[in-house]
Design a protein around this motif. Structure first.
Motif, PDB file in Angstrom:
ATOM      1  N   ASP A  39      11.191  11.275   6.024  1.00 10.68           N
ATOM      2  CA  ASP A  39       9.842  11.254   6.606  1.00 10.68           C
ATOM      3  C   ASP A  39       8.874  10.494   5.700  1.00 10.68           C
ATOM      4  O   ASP A  39       8.038   9.729   6.173  1.00 10.68           O
ATOM      5  N   ALA A  40       8.989  10.740   4.402  1.00  7.68           N
ATOM      6  CA  ALA A  40       8.113  10.057   3.453  1.00  7.68           C
ATOM      7  C   ALA A  40       8.348   8.552   3.502  1.00  7.68           C
ATOM      8  O   ALA A  40       7.399   7.767   3.444  1.00  7.68           O
ATOM      9  N   CYS A  41       9.589   8.132   3.644  1.00  5.77           N
ATOM     10  CA  CYS A  41       9.907   6.694   3.732  1.00  5.77           C
ATOM     11  C   CYS A  41       9.286   6.092   4.987  1.00  5.77           C
ATOM     12  O   CYS A  41       8.701   5.016   4.946  1.00  5.77           O
ATOM     13  N   PHE A  42       9.435   6.798   6.132  1.00  9.86           N
ATOM     14  CA  PHE A  42       8.846   6.290   7.367  1.00  9.86           C
ATOM     15  C   PHE A  42       7.319   6.248   7.281  1.00  9.86           C
ATOM     16  O   PHE A  42       6.697   5.298   7.761  1.00  9.86           O
ATOM     17  N   GLU A  43       6.719   7.278   6.709  1.00  9.15           N
ATOM     18  CA  GLU A  43       5.261   7.271   6.542  1.00  9.15           C
ATOM     19  C   GLU A  43       4.828   6.102   5.675  1.00  9.15           C
ATOM     20  O   GLU A  43       3.826   5.442   5.961  1.00  9.15           O
ATOM     21  N   HIS A  44       5.596   5.851   4.627  1.00  6.08           N
ATOM     22  CA  HIS A  44       5.287   4.733   3.740  1.00  6.08           C
ATOM     23  C   HIS A  44       5.305   3.420   4.524  1.00  6.08           C
ATOM     24  O   HIS A  44       4.411   2.576   4.379  1.00  6.08           O
ATOM     25  N   ILE A  45       6.313   3.266   5.383  1.00 11.26           N
ATOM     26  CA  ILE A  45       6.422   2.056   6.187  1.00 11.26           C
ATOM     27  C   ILE A  45       5.303   1.991   7.228  1.00 11.26           C
ATOM     28  O   ILE A  45       4.656   0.960   7.407  1.00 11.26           O
ATOM     29  N   LEU A  46       5.061   3.119   7.914  1.00 15.07           N
ATOM     30  CA  LEU A  46       4.050   3.148   8.962  1.00 15.07           C
ATOM     31  C   LEU A  46       2.645   2.859   8.442  1.00 15.07           C
ATOM     32  O   LEU A  46       1.849   2.200   9.097  1.00 15.07           O
ATOM     33  N   PHE A  47       2.327   3.341   7.266  1.00 14.43           N
ATOM     34  CA  PHE A  47       0.975   3.194   6.734  1.00 14.43           C
ATOM     35  C   PHE A  47       0.822   2.021   5.774  1.00 14.43           C
ATOM     36  O   PHE A  47      -0.223   1.832   5.169  1.00 14.43           O
ATOM     37  N   ALA A  48       1.864   1.210   5.662  1.00 10.86           N
ATOM     38  CA  ALA A  48       1.795   0.041   4.773  1.00 10.86           C
ATOM     39  C   ALA A  48       0.684  -0.913   5.212  1.00 10.86           C
ATOM     40  O   ALA A  48      -0.055  -1.451   4.385  1.00 10.86           O
ATOM     41  N   ASP A  90      -6.806  -1.877   3.584  1.00 10.47           N
ATOM     42  CA  ASP A  90      -7.797  -1.252   2.703  1.00 10.47           C
ATOM     43  C   ASP A  90      -7.911  -1.992   1.374  1.00 10.47           C
ATOM     44  O   ASP A  90      -9.004  -2.210   0.864  1.00 10.47           O
ATOM     45  N   ARG A  91      -6.773  -2.390   0.828  1.00 13.81           N
ATOM     46  CA  ARG A  91      -6.777  -3.112  -0.449  1.00 13.81           C
ATOM     47  C   ARG A  91      -7.470  -4.469  -0.289  1.00 13.81           C
ATOM     48  O   ARG A  91      -8.291  -4.861  -1.110  1.00 13.81           O
ATOM     49  N   ARG A  92      -7.165  -5.196   0.796  1.00 12.54           N
ATOM     50  CA  ARG A  92      -7.791  -6.509   1.039  1.00 12.54           C
ATOM     51  C   ARG A  92      -9.284  -6.354   1.302  1.00 12.54           C
ATOM     52  O   ARG A  92     -10.083  -7.196   0.906  1.00 12.54           O
ATOM     53  N   TYR A  93      -9.658  -5.277   1.986  1.00 13.17           N
ATOM     54  CA  TYR A  93     -11.080  -5.021   2.222  1.00 13.17           C
ATOM     55  C   TYR A  93     -11.812  -4.852   0.898  1.00 13.17           C
ATOM     56  O   TYR A  93     -12.877  -5.448   0.686  1.00 13.17           O
ATOM     57  N   GLU A  94     -11.252  -4.061  -0.003  1.00 10.06           N
ATOM     58  CA  GLU A  94     -11.871  -3.839  -1.320  1.00 10.06           C
ATOM     59  C   GLU A  94     -11.975  -5.153  -2.093  1.00 10.06           C
ATOM     60  O   GLU A  94     -13.014  -5.460  -2.676  1.00 10.06           O
TER      61      GLU A  94
END
Length: 146
Positions: A17-26, A32-36
């Motif tokens: 689940d953690a791996c899928f969440e990592h992929i889904l929220f990449a 967010d990083r590019r916005y900053e």
């Protein structure tokens, strides 16, 4: 032992689940990083452009005030005729307005108002002296209108 097997499966599921969440929220994390980064770059660019614009406007206003001061001092040295006493007083008033101008404080809320008073006084003086003269920024035009 069954408890340990069940627990191992649960940990394995959580890991998946953690791996899928990592992929889904990449994508969200990258956005967010590019916005900053974009905001930080924009702040720096805004400061540079603001400084450049402030410098340019300061030069323009300083040139205009210097023109008025040179004009008034020259006419006071040349002298005005007896019947132009009002013009002499207006020249002195123009110099007084120049000395009161907040040239060291560009954030002064009265700066624009005082600049307008200077311009109006200059027009009054040129009218009293019966000459047609106006300030033209050298960057815009290299000629003075007489």
């Amino acid at each position: 032992r069954r408890y340990e097997e069940g627990r191992g499966e649960q940990e394995n599921m959580e890991s998946i689940d953690a791996c899928f969440e990592h992929i889904l929220f990449a994508e969200n994390r990258a956005r967010d990083r590019r916005y900053e980064e974009g905001r930080d770059d924009g702040n720096v660019q805004g400061l540079v452009e603001g400084r450049r614009l402030g410098w340019k406007k300061g030069e323009e206003i300083g040139g205009e005030i210097g023109f008025y001061a040179g004009f008034a001092e020259t006419w006071l040295q040349i002298g005005t005729s007896q019947h132009q006493e009002r013009a002499r007083k207006s020249l002195e008033q123009l110099l007084a307005l120049i000395s009161e101008f907040p040239i060291e404080d560009p954030t002064n809320p009265q700066l624009q108002e005082k600049l307008e008073k200077l311009r109006a006084k200059f027009k009054q003086v040129t009218s009293l002296l019966n000459i047609r003269l106006e300030y033209k920024n050298e960057r815009k035009s290299s000629k003075l209108a007489y």
